[in-house]
Design a protein around this motif. Structure first.
Motif, PDB file in Angstrom:
ATOM      1  N   HIS A  55      31.065  64.959  68.342  1.00  0.00           N
ATOM      2  CA  HIS A  55      32.147  65.890  68.050  1.00  0.00           C
ATOM      3  C   HIS A  55      33.058  65.332  66.956  1.00  0.00           C
ATOM      4  O   HIS A  55      33.438  66.050  66.026  1.00  0.00           O
ATOM      5  N   SER A  56      33.376  64.055  67.053  1.00  0.00           N
ATOM      6  CA  SER A  56      34.240  63.430  66.043  1.00  0.00           C
ATOM      7  C   SER A  56      33.565  63.406  64.685  1.00  0.00           C
ATOM      8  O   SER A  56      34.207  63.646  63.661  1.00  0.00           O
TER       9      SER A  56
ATOM     10  N   PHE B 223      28.841  62.988  73.575  1.00  0.00           N
ATOM     11  CA  PHE B 223      29.337  64.254  73.028  1.00  0.00           C
ATOM     12  C   PHE B 223      30.554  64.010  72.142  1.00  0.00           C
ATOM     13  O   PHE B 223      30.657  64.538  71.041  1.00  0.00           O
ATOM     14  N   ARG B 224      31.487  63.199  72.653  1.00  0.00           N
ATOM     15  CA  ARG B 224      32.717  62.949  71.895  1.00  0.00           C
ATOM     16  C   ARG B 224      32.425  62.336  70.537  1.00  0.00           C
ATOM     17  O   ARG B 224      33.019  62.709  69.541  1.00  0.00           O
TER      18      ARG B 224
END
Lengths: 729, 120
Positions: free
Chosen positions: A48-49, A44-45
């Motif tokens: 997201h980035s 997810f991160r």
């Protein structure tokens, strides 16, 4: 202020590709139904980035595409969506798609919009089908009372009563008033009626409320913006100022109070800040950072360091000569000092060389990282259950070798999966675990990097390979063939034992190319296999392409470098061990095996010191799985040599892989042992003998022969070395 | 000049934020996650902390809570970088003690305007 956002693009692309790799690795490792929370979080991160960055740097199509991924991953993270195989596959496909989009953006090229739309639709379909919560409405919902946002009001009356702890969120009323002051004329009236008695007073709390009057051409939105962050930490009333409304009269005496209140925390802060700045400048130097440098710049440095090594060894030699000559004379002390200086120079040069070489080194994980995906795809394609185990991925390897080893490695891993690992049924029948294992490992061994590809499949079929080889006439019918030779056969061009040619591998092209590619890198590949147990393939690679550990040997007046890795042993020739085969070729009986004798003086056509080889020296070498004995006049030092390409200075010559400049400024050829053995085989010994007898100085017509190449390059490089020395003086 | 701690796991975002703020004369220190930020914050005294929310090791919300628990950062402005879609993230940030937020994507001008708002 205008900032060119383009300067940040490269960093954004680099980290996004890295993020995609993280996503891919994570997705491949996800267990359907029971997803690891940490893994989902890291996926997810990364998404997201990429979304945040692409939005910021103006790649809106990438941002909106990633938004769908992010939404889906967010639901998985919250537990409102199950991790299904369909979702994982969809996400993997989107990762590929994003990679394409980023590549296109980085090349400023157009992306295949249809393909993107297709993947996007698919993903949206998955998104809408599973999961509980509908995608959150993404539009901003900051301004609540729309009817109040009309501009051109004459001013605003603001009642602002902060809650007690507002200061502890870093929101400072004085600062907010300063912002308001910039919008128009501001009148501040403090109400201190809520102030407690001194004993109950806490400097951290706010006991004051304010009545603000802001006049000027200010919109409601502008005013609301100032209080946006403290919406739920204060009681706030913003009302339009009517013309008739009287301005509050007594303001002046109260104002200093308001300022004083906010100064309570302002004063010590500014002191600390100064202190902090000083400490900051000290600690910022300790940060570890990296810089991006063009590889050509690094290679320039490596070349220069190579030259430095040569210069250093030249000086070292002069120093040693001086020392030998001047022993006992009055300059002995100065020579001693020179010797010490030279020793230090040698040490520093070596360290410099090692550190420069390290710049080019990257962890092998750069190559290994592509395999989890490949194995995942292949195992589902071939319906085999395969587990990939990667180890030693931090082992470092030269960047150029790294780039060139990828394809051969892919080929070998594919082979292991296609030909090595059996189908699930076959494995069960053979009493093996259902899931086959392919392991990739990298480690250092004796100055080399070894890459190991191991599978627990069915192993190579010795009989089948032998039958095929007989059929092709590669092996005589009655010939006894050792295992090594059999496994070597599969590296022959066009050799395949696959019953059915699959689209994964098995067309019989490849293994010879694999071996050639590995050899071009100065490495070798070997296979060990046991029927029913598995196969191990070992690729040995040099640490770097720029230097080589060599054994110097002399033949006549020439010096040659034999790579240390190819030397088995050196021995004194005993005449009774020499046998003549077919009346022409000589072989040497080394323990219980016959190895061909190669006289370097014949191959390179240089006059040897003695014609009689009895009692002479022989270096036993191995190249391409074959042994041979090189007859030399003398064994000299072992040393690291800087490899100079023969191709760029002259041209390719059989039996020679490169050249180097020695400490005394002379050029020495570096032997390509495998090539030398092959070349000497092709030479008819009778021709050599007659040629030598006929005319020692005959001009060679065959321009590709090592003899001529040797002389030409010697002349050219000697001249270069001389030129260099001249420019120095 | 005021010193700012910029925390983001994305190198390009850090690069952009640092470049913008340094250009405006601020002193900028970078950290790539909450853990690193907290260590740096403890050995320095920053006038402002700008932090991303989603980060490995320690996220921006936890970082905010940790900073607020330090006496030296009790009143220091802390801004979170948050995406438009996460209204609840703004609230989570506020609840942890953040001063306010900057909505992603933002451009250098918006960043500077917001920083000026809190640093004066």
């Amino acid at each position: 202020m205008s900032i060119d956002m383009k300067q940040f693009h490269q960093t954004f692309f680099d980290e996004s590709f890295e993020g995609l790799d993280i996503m891919e690795t994570g997705l491949l490792g996800l267990e359907v139904g029971a997803a690891d929370e940490d893994v989902v979080n890291s996926i997810f991160r990364a998404a997201h980035s990429i979304k945040g960055g692409s939005g910021t740097f103006g790649f809106t199509d990438i941002a909106s595409f990633t938004h769908i991924l992010e939404t889906m991953l967010d639901e998985m993270r919250d537990g409102t969506r199950d991790v299904t195989q369909e979702a994982v596959d969809g996400l993997l496909e989107s990762v590929d798609c994003l990679r394409e989009m980023l590549n296109a953006a980085s090349d400023e090229a157009d992306v295949d919009k249809d393909a993107v739309a297709k993947v996007q639709q698919k993903l949206e379909a998955i998104l809408n089908s599973g999961g509980a919560a509908p995608a959150a409405v993404a539009t901003s919902c900051v301004s609540t009372d729309d009817d109040a946002s009309n501009i051109n009001a004459t001013g605003w009356s603001i009642r602002f009563a902060p809650h007690l702890g507002m200061l502890t969120t870093g929101n400072d009323p004085a600062r907010m008033f300063r912002v308001l002051e910039e919008l128009g004329d501001l009148l501040v009236v403090a109400d201190v009626s809520g102030m407690p008695i001194y004993d109950e007073f806490h400097a951290e709390d706010i006991h004051i409320s304010w009545q603000l009057t802001l006049t000027g051409d200010v919109s409601h939105e502008q005013v609301a913006d100032v209080f946006e962050w403290v919406d739920d930490e204060c009681d706030l009333e913003i009302t339009e100022l009517s013309e008739s409304e009287n301005l509050p009269e007594i303001s002046k005496p109260d104002e200093p109070l308001a300022v004083a209140a906010s100064n309570v925390d302002e004063q010590p802060k500014s002191d600390d800040r100064r202190q902090g700045d000083r400490r900051l400048s000290k600690s910022s130097g300790a940060e570890s950072a990296s810089i991006r440098v063009g590889i050509d710049k690094v290679d320039d440095i490596i070349n220069l360091v190579g030259e430095l090594v040569i210069t250093q060894s030249m000086l070292g030699q002069v120093g040693a000569e001086l020392e030998a000559e001047e022993q006992g004379c009055r300059d002995a002390i100065r020579i001693e000092r020179l010797r010490e200086g030279l020793a230090q120079l040698e040490r520093n040069t070596r360290e410099l060389q090692e550190s420069v070489m390290r710049i080019r080194m990257l962890p092998i994980s750069f190559v290994f990282s592509r395999f989890p995906r490949m194995v995942h795809d292949l195992s589902s394609k071939m319906d085999k259950s395969i587990e990939l185990i990667i180890s030693g991925e931090q082992t470092e390897l030269d960047k150029t070798i790294m780039e060139k080893i990828g394809d051969p490695l892919v080929h070998l891993v594919r082979n292991s999966i296609d030909h090595g690992i059996e189908t699930t049924q076959e494995r069960i029948a053979a009493g093996k675990p259902e899931t086959g294992t392919v392991s990739l490992n990298a480690f250092h061994q004796g100055g080399n990097i070894v890459l190991e590809i191991r599978d627990d499949g069915k192993g190579l079929n010795r009989e089948k390979i032998l039958a095929k080889a007989r059929e092709r006439g590669l092996v005589q019918d009655d010939e006894l063939v050792p295992d090594e030779k059999i496994y070597d056969l599969i590296f022959q061009p066009g050799f395949s034992t696959a019953d059915v040619v699959s689209d994964v591998s098995g067309r019989g092209v490849g293994m010879d190319v694999v071996r050639r590619n590995i050899r071009d890198l100065g490495g070798n590949v070997e296979i060990h296999s046991e029927t029913g147990v598995g196969t191990v393939m070992l690729i040995r690679l040099p640490l770097t392409l720029a230097i080589l550990d060599g054994q110097l040997v002399s033949v006549g007046k020439q010096t040659y470098v034999v790579p240390l890795t190819s030397i088995i042993e050196s021995l004194q020739i005993r005449c009774d061990q020499i046998k003549t085969v077919a009346g022409q070729a000589h072989v040497y009986l080394l323990r219980d095996e016959y190895i061909p004798i190669i006289r370097l003086c014949d191959v390179f056509d240089v006059p040897a010191r003695t014609a009689d080889i009895d009692g002479g020296l022989m270096v036993v070498v191995e190249g391409d799985g074959q042994k041979a004995g090189l007859v030399v006049d003398d064994l000299l030092a072992q040393q690291q040599v800087v490899i100079k390409s023969l191709e760029t200075n002259f041209k390719r010559v059989d039996g020679i892989s490169g050249a180097t400049i020695l400490g005394d400024g002379t050029v020495a050829m570096i032997l390509d042992v495998g090539g030398l053995i092959a070349y000497s085989k092709s030479m008819d010994p009778a021709v050599i003998r007659s040629r030598k007898n006929d005319n020692e100085h005959m001009i060679q017509q065959d321009r590709e022969s090592p003899q001529e190449g040797n002389e030409m390059v010697m002349m050219k490089m000697n001249k270069e070395a001389a030129d260099e020395r001249n420019t120095v003086h | 000049m005021a010193s700012i701690l910029a925390v983001d796991d994305s190198a390009s975002m850090r690069q952009m934020v640092t470049f913008t703020l340094k250009g405006a004369g601020y002193d900028v220190t970078e950290a790539k996650d909450g853990q690193e930020a907290l260590i740096k914050a403890k050995s320095n005294r920053f006038s402002l902390v700008i932090t991303d929310v989603n980060m490995p090791n320690m996220d921006g919300i936890t970082l905010t809570k940790e900073l607020r628990a330090l006496s030296t950062y009790k009143f220091t402005p802390i801004l979170t970088l948050t995406t438009e879609s996460s209204a609840e993230k703004k609230q989570a940030g506020k609840a942890a003690g953040a001063t306010g937020w900057i909505v992603k994507p933002f451009n250098p001008d918006q960043l500077l305007a917001t920083v000026k708002k809190v640093l004066g």
